[in-house]
Design a protein around this motif. Structure first.
Motif, PDB file in Angstrom:
ATOM      1  N   VAL A 630       0.839  -1.202   0.000  1.00  0.00           N
ATOM      2  CA  VAL A 630       0.000   0.000   0.000  1.00  0.00           C
ATOM      3  C   VAL A 630       0.876   1.254   0.000  1.00  0.00           C
ATOM      4  O   VAL A 630       0.403   2.353  -0.250  1.00  0.00           O
ATOM      5  CB  VAL A 630      -0.958   0.004   1.209  1.00  0.00           C
ATOM      6  CG1 VAL A 630      -1.893   1.208   1.190  1.00  0.00           C
ATOM      7  CG2 VAL A 630      -1.799  -1.277   1.222  1.00  0.00           C
ATOM      8  N   PHE A 631       2.160   1.069   0.246  1.00  0.00           N
ATOM      9  CA  PHE A 631       3.093   2.196   0.331  1.00  0.00           C
ATOM     10  C   PHE A 631       3.427   2.677  -1.085  1.00  0.00           C
ATOM     11  O   PHE A 631       4.448   2.334  -1.670  1.00  0.00           O
ATOM     12  CB  PHE A 631       4.354   1.760   1.073  1.00  0.00           C
ATOM     13  CG  PHE A 631       5.347   2.877   1.308  1.00  0.00           C
ATOM     14  CD1 PHE A 631       5.093   3.874   2.233  1.00  0.00           C
ATOM     15  CD2 PHE A 631       6.537   2.923   0.605  1.00  0.00           C
ATOM     16  CE1 PHE A 631       6.003   4.897   2.451  1.00  0.00           C
ATOM     17  CE2 PHE A 631       7.457   3.931   0.814  1.00  0.00           C
ATOM     18  CZ  PHE A 631       7.184   4.926   1.734  1.00  0.00           C
ATOM     19  N   GLU A 632       2.551   3.477  -1.626  1.00  0.00           N
ATOM     20  CA  GLU A 632       2.721   4.019  -2.971  1.00  0.00           C
ATOM     21  C   GLU A 632       1.907   5.302  -3.094  1.00  0.00           C
ATOM     22  O   GLU A 632       0.970   5.540  -2.326  1.00  0.00           O
ATOM     23  CB  GLU A 632       2.275   2.997  -4.013  1.00  0.00           C
ATOM     24  CG  GLU A 632       0.829   2.535  -3.873  1.00  0.00           C
ATOM     25  CD  GLU A 632       0.411   1.580  -4.980  1.00  0.00           C
ATOM     26  OE1 GLU A 632       1.094   1.537  -6.021  1.00  0.00           O
ATOM     27  OE2 GLU A 632      -0.610   0.902  -4.827  1.00  0.00           O
ATOM     28  N   PRO A 633       2.243   6.171  -4.043  1.00  0.00           N
ATOM     29  CA  PRO A 633       1.514   7.440  -4.205  1.00  0.00           C
ATOM     30  C   PRO A 633       0.023   7.250  -4.448  1.00  0.00           C
ATOM     31  O   PRO A 633      -0.781   8.115  -4.087  1.00  0.00           O
ATOM     32  CB  PRO A 633       2.210   8.090  -5.414  1.00  0.00           C
ATOM     33  CG  PRO A 633       3.579   7.491  -5.437  1.00  0.00           C
ATOM     34  CD  PRO A 633       3.414   6.090  -4.953  1.00  0.00           C
ATOM     35  N   ARG A 634      -0.341   6.129  -5.039  1.00  0.00           N
ATOM     36  CA  ARG A 634      -1.746   5.894  -5.358  1.00  0.00           C
ATOM     37  C   ARG A 634      -2.629   5.944  -4.114  1.00  0.00           C
ATOM     38  O   ARG A 634      -3.749   6.458  -4.159  1.00  0.00           O
ATOM     39  CB  ARG A 634      -1.880   4.545  -6.064  1.00  0.00           C
ATOM     40  CG  ARG A 634      -3.305   4.192  -6.469  1.00  0.00           C
ATOM     41  CD  ARG A 634      -3.342   2.811  -7.094  1.00  0.00           C
ATOM     42  NE  ARG A 634      -4.703   2.404  -7.385  1.00  0.00           N
ATOM     43  CZ  ARG A 634      -5.033   1.177  -7.787  1.00  0.00           C
ATOM     44  NH1 ARG A 634      -4.094   0.262  -7.965  1.00  0.00           N
ATOM     45  NH2 ARG A 634      -6.293   0.868  -8.027  1.00  0.00           N
ATOM     46  N   PHE A 635      -2.162   5.395  -3.006  1.00  0.00           N
ATOM     47  CA  PHE A 635      -2.957   5.401  -1.774  1.00  0.00           C
ATOM     48  C   PHE A 635      -3.223   6.835  -1.323  1.00  0.00           C
ATOM     49  O   PHE A 635      -4.347   7.178  -0.923  1.00  0.00           O
ATOM     50  CB  PHE A 635      -2.239   4.617  -0.673  1.00  0.00           C
ATOM     51  CG  PHE A 635      -2.947   4.638   0.652  1.00  0.00           C
ATOM     52  CD1 PHE A 635      -4.179   4.032   0.816  1.00  0.00           C
ATOM     53  CD2 PHE A 635      -2.378   5.276   1.744  1.00  0.00           C
ATOM     54  CE1 PHE A 635      -4.840   4.055   2.040  1.00  0.00           C
ATOM     55  CE2 PHE A 635      -3.025   5.310   2.969  1.00  0.00           C
ATOM     56  CZ  PHE A 635      -4.264   4.696   3.119  1.00  0.00           C
ATOM     57  N   LEU A 636      -2.218   7.679  -1.388  1.00  0.00           N
ATOM     58  CA  LEU A 636      -2.384   9.071  -0.978  1.00  0.00           C
ATOM     59  C   LEU A 636      -3.381   9.787  -1.876  1.00  0.00           C
ATOM     60  O   LEU A 636      -4.250  10.541  -1.400  1.00  0.00           O
ATOM     61  CB  LEU A 636      -1.039   9.795  -1.031  1.00  0.00           C
ATOM     62  CG  LEU A 636       0.076   9.234  -0.140  1.00  0.00           C
ATOM     63  CD1 LEU A 636       1.359  10.017  -0.362  1.00  0.00           C
ATOM     64  CD2 LEU A 636      -0.332   9.270   1.322  1.00  0.00           C
ATOM     65  N   MET A 637      -3.266   9.574  -3.173  1.00  0.00           N
ATOM     66  CA  MET A 637      -4.125  10.286  -4.131  1.00  0.00           C
ATOM     67  C   MET A 637      -5.579   9.830  -4.029  1.00  0.00           C
ATOM     68  O   MET A 637      -6.495  10.660  -4.036  1.00  0.00           O
ATOM     69  CB  MET A 637      -3.590  10.087  -5.555  1.00  0.00           C
ATOM     70  CG  MET A 637      -2.255  10.782  -5.813  1.00  0.00           C
ATOM     71  SD  MET A 637      -1.721  10.646  -7.535  1.00  0.00           S
ATOM     72  CE  MET A 637      -1.404   8.885  -7.676  1.00  0.00           C
ATOM     73  N   GLU A 638      -5.806   8.515  -3.944  1.00  0.00           N
ATOM     74  CA  GLU A 638      -7.170   8.008  -4.001  1.00  0.00           C
ATOM     75  C   GLU A 638      -7.887   8.079  -2.653  1.00  0.00           C
ATOM     76  O   GLU A 638      -9.098   8.299  -2.610  1.00  0.00           O
ATOM     77  CB  GLU A 638      -7.169   6.574  -4.535  1.00  0.00           C
ATOM     78  CG  GLU A 638      -6.682   6.474  -5.971  1.00  0.00           C
ATOM     79  CD  GLU A 638      -6.806   5.071  -6.540  1.00  0.00           C
ATOM     80  OE1 GLU A 638      -7.404   4.197  -5.862  1.00  0.00           O
ATOM     81  OE2 GLU A 638      -6.304   4.832  -7.657  1.00  0.00           O
ATOM     82  N   ALA A 639      -7.159   7.918  -1.574  1.00  0.00           N
ATOM     83  CA  ALA A 639      -7.801   7.995  -0.252  1.00  0.00           C
ATOM     84  C   ALA A 639      -7.962   9.443   0.201  1.00  0.00           C
ATOM     85  O   ALA A 639      -8.854   9.747   1.002  1.00  0.00           O
ATOM     86  CB  ALA A 639      -6.999   7.210   0.775  1.00  0.00           C
ATOM     87  N   GLY A 640      -7.121  10.344  -0.297  1.00  0.00           N
ATOM     88  CA  GLY A 640      -7.250  11.762   0.037  1.00  0.00           C
ATOM     89  C   GLY A 640      -7.158  12.014   1.534  1.00  0.00           C
ATOM     90  O   GLY A 640      -6.280  11.492   2.229  1.00  0.00           O
TER      91      GLY A 640
END
Length: 764
Positions: A630-640
């Motif tokens: 889960v340690f990836e930019p996608r988690f930050l962008m999609e979970a906000g």
């Protein structure tokens, strides 16, 4: 890995990977993967080994494990045998001799050309032993892993021969109970069924407990998966044969891979995935895999449906690549240690012209290869060495060596793969800039696109280059597993900084002989998350959610966290959800209602995003933690905003926090115009670790041997720009190695290394 020194030692033992609810399973007697020989290789005898046993002269070791040793033996007339000798302490166990005697009797009762025969045995010896005819070919599992699925004709012949073998087993009143790819050996004249270690007479009471699952998950019938002992019979072997044929035709088991409990559940409740099974075999395989034993065909009926093809004596029933493997192993039998020249004939061998390999095989008829069941068909498919062997190229005047990078540069993990390639490139450039370098380095990159179906070819591109001394990669778990046969075959060192699957170094089948993992294995990383929860909170009911999109990854994280919480006498709130679950608000609401006060997410990014949003809506205030995938930019962008406050464990350090990495960070900025991404620094260290050992070898006046490099690397303590590295005997990093990050203002804020043990104020 640590910022200045190694973290505290790991927990007392490895985490228990088995869920609490799983029935007991009798383990297969497999060799220790940390000491197992290269598949198909003959290892020298140890000083403690006997030179002969009951008329068998022992030539070397074929394998070893907790139960005993398997030797390659030869009789006075030149016949080869696999001689299985058990340890004396095993023989002293109350029921061991009964089980061993039953195995010998079962194998002797089977009369079939497609079952390996027993050539001798003594269950009553101080160290019981059994000898069977030796087959130099690979197992079906090894062949499919290394060379891909078999063509339809090969599968038909395979199925027909094995059905005949099972018919003989069943006619003898036995049930094999462990028909799997590893128990089928391939020879040029057909396959051979082996291992009657857990076979039993139909209707016989098992010597194991009635609720024990016996056999290999993924190749078990539903009645075996549910330990319904009274229902296990010949149809159970037919179901396993259907699984085996599907695997041979597609390269994958019909019920998938992953956690044992998941495999058992799918076997009982789900339909098999037969995508890719040839149309001409589909109906037969589907019939074999019927859930109801009464609906499955008998072994004799399968034989009748597959009578149009028979192996004969030629090798053309197998693909050329598999035939070549058989031939190479047969050739090794012609150079066995200390075979007396007089046994080839009465003439003085000095007076005879030196034969080429094919002629020597004919001289040895009735000896090594033919007695092993190898036949001469394999040799007909190969060129004569004297005519077709390529000349060895002359040595280069200015020596150079190559470091390989096996990465995902264009697929789902391309951000990590590109970071790894850049770290490796900077290491090579820094080495070549040294005035005292004893050679020059080049970088060779092979992209698998994150596709496990491309991974083996990507690996062979690197293993086929004799100048490649070591490889960084692969990027992902399953591309690494798919590529492993190529690296094992070449014994080429492979260092991964991101693939944490335990099967890469601990598969139990002698794989991963050259692999080193700089990242922690997923189960160990899971222990780090649990220890962090215990250290930073007063949690007494942590929730653990296992989301099964990536079954093995989630299961290993779950096993690690469960291990820690159980030892701390903390009772978690568990949930397991299938892939595709979307109603996380309901699931997590139920967990909160049961008293959940902290949350561990064992799953991938899409489900972590849904969980973050659900917990935010539910007003959950406890600690929320998750792991590497889960340690990836996608988690930050999609979970906000819902990601704020989450804690993530990752196998990498932020280079900006390391003063030792300042020169590396500056070089990266100059070369690529940006600060290094995560995984670049560890890749830089991995390449330098390999190069350091090669430099030592060259400066000692020796030529680097890449096949001997991995054992050296596993003994090294290396201090790199990102921290210190030391490995255990299997090649896994000997530390927790997980660094913790908190999501703060939409970014990952570095915290500290995960604790390697319980907090001092916790009784564990």
């Amino acid at each position: 890995m640590s910022p200045t020194a190694q973290p505290d030692p790991q927990p007392d033992s490895q985490p228990d990977p088995q869920p609490d609810s799983q029935p007991d399973r009798q383990p297969d007697p497999q060799p220790d993967p940390r000491s197992a020989p290269r598949p198909g290789a003959l290892q020298p005898l140890l000083p403690s080994d006997p030179s002969s046993i009951a008329g068998y002269r022992l030539l070397g070791r074929l394998g070893a494990g907790g139960m005993g040793v398997v030797y390659l033996g030869r009789t006075d007339n030149g016949e080869l045998a696999a001689v299985k000798v058990t340890h004396a302490d095993q023989a002293d166990q109350a029921d061991f001799r009964a089980r061993f005697r039953r195995e010998v009797e079962a194998a002797r009762r089977v009369a079939s050309p497609w079952a390996v025969p027993v050539t001798g045995a003594d269950p009553d010896a101080p160290e019981p032993w059994m000898a069977t005819a030796f087959v130099p070919g690979p197992s079906l599992g090894e062949a499919v892993s290394a060379h891909g699925p078999l063509p339809e004709r090969s599968v038909r012949i395979l199925g027909g021969a094995l059905a005949r073998a099972l018919a003989a087993v069943h006619e003898a009143g036995l049930v094999h109970r462990d028909v799997k790819p590893g128990n089928v050996l391939l020879a040029v004249d057909g396959p051979r069924l082996i291992d009657f270690g857990i076979a039993r007479t139909t209707g016989e009471s098992a010597l194991t407990s009635t609720d024990m699952v016996v056999g290999t998950p993924g190749f078990l019938a539903p009645e075996q998966a549910e330990a319904r002992g009274a229902e296990i019979g010949p149809p159970s072997d037919v179901f396993a044969l259907g699984c085996l044929l599907a695997h041979a035709a597609t390269g994958r088991p019909p019920f998938g891979t992953g956690a044992v409990d998941a495999l058992l559940y799918r076997t009982v409740h789900d339909e098999p995935d037969l995508t890719g099974v040839p149309e001409g075999l589909l109906d037969l395989v589907r019939a074999c895999l019927a859930k109801d034993p009464a609906q499955r065909p008998t072994a004799e009926e399968i034989t009748a449906r597959l009578t149009e093809d028979t192996p004969g004596t030629a090798a053309d029933w197998l693909p050329a690549s598999v035939v070549r493997t058989i031939a190479e192993r047969s050739a090794a039998m012609l150079t066995l240690p200390e075979i007396d020249a007089t046994e080839l004939g009465a003439s003085d061998p000095v007076d005879q012209p030196t034969p080429n390999r094919r002629k020597f095989l004919l001289l040895a008829a009735g000896g090594a290869v033919l007695a092993a069941g190898g036949g001469i068909g394999a040799w007909a498919a190969l060129p004569d060495d004297d005519k077709d062997r390529k000349a060895t190229p002359p040595p280069k005047k200015e020596r150079h060596w190559v470091i390989g990078v096996h990465a995902d540069l264009t697929g789902p993990a391309k951000d990590i793969g590109i970071a790894q390639e850049r770290g490796a490139q900077l290491a090579v450039e820094a080495f070549n800039a040294r005035k005292d370098r004893p050679f020059t380095l080049e970088l060779k990159v092979s992209d698998d696109g994150g596709d496990k179906n491309r991974a083996l070819a990507a690996a062979r591109e690197l293993t086929g280059d004799p100048d490649v001394l070591g490889v960084l990669g692969p990027t992902s778990d399953y591309t690494g597993l798919a590529a492993l046969p190529a690296y094992d075959e070449a014994l080429l060192p492979l260092i991964t900084v991101s693939a944490g699957l335990n099967l890469l170094t601990n598969s139990g089948s002698g794989q991963g002989l050259s692999v080193l993992q700089i990242c922690p294995q997923h189960a160990i990383a899971g222990t780090g998350l649990a220890y962090y929860v215990l250290t930073k909170t007063r949690s007494i009911r942590p929730g653990i959610l296992q989301e099964r999109t990536d079954d093995t990854y989630a299961w290993q994280y779950t096993g690690g966290t469960n291990f820690v919480f159980r030892r701390a006498n903390v009772r978690p709130v568990p949930r397991v959800v299938p892939a595709g679950t979307t109603d996380y608000k309901r699931v997590l609401g139920e967990m909160m209602a049961e008293g959940m006060d902290a949350y561990v997410h064992c799953g991938l990014t899409p489900s972590a995003v849904l969980a973050a949003r659900a917990l935010d809506e539910l007003g959950f205030t406890g600690m929320r933690v998750t792991g590497q995938h889960v340690f990836e930019p996608r988690f930050l962008m999609e979970a906000g905003d819902a990601a704020e406050g989450w804690i993530l464990g990752a196998p990498v350090v932020d280079p900006a926090t390391r003063k030792e990495a300042s020169a590396f960070v500056a070089a990266h900025r100059k070369r690529y115009g940006a600060a290094p991404a995560f995984y670049a620094g560890e890749s830089f260290d991995a390449v330098n670790l390999m190069v350091q050992e090669v430099v030592k070898i060259v400066r000692s006046g020796k030529r680097p041997d890449r096949t001997a490099l991995a054992p050296l690397l596993r003994k090294v303590r290396y201090d790199g720009v990102m921290g210190g590295y030391v490995f255990d005997g299997s090649g896994a990093i000997d530390a927790v190695g997980t660094f913790m990050y908190a999501v703060e203002n939409g970014r990952y804020k570095p915290l500290e290394f995960a604790p390697a043990g319980p907090p001092k104020n916790r009784q564990v």
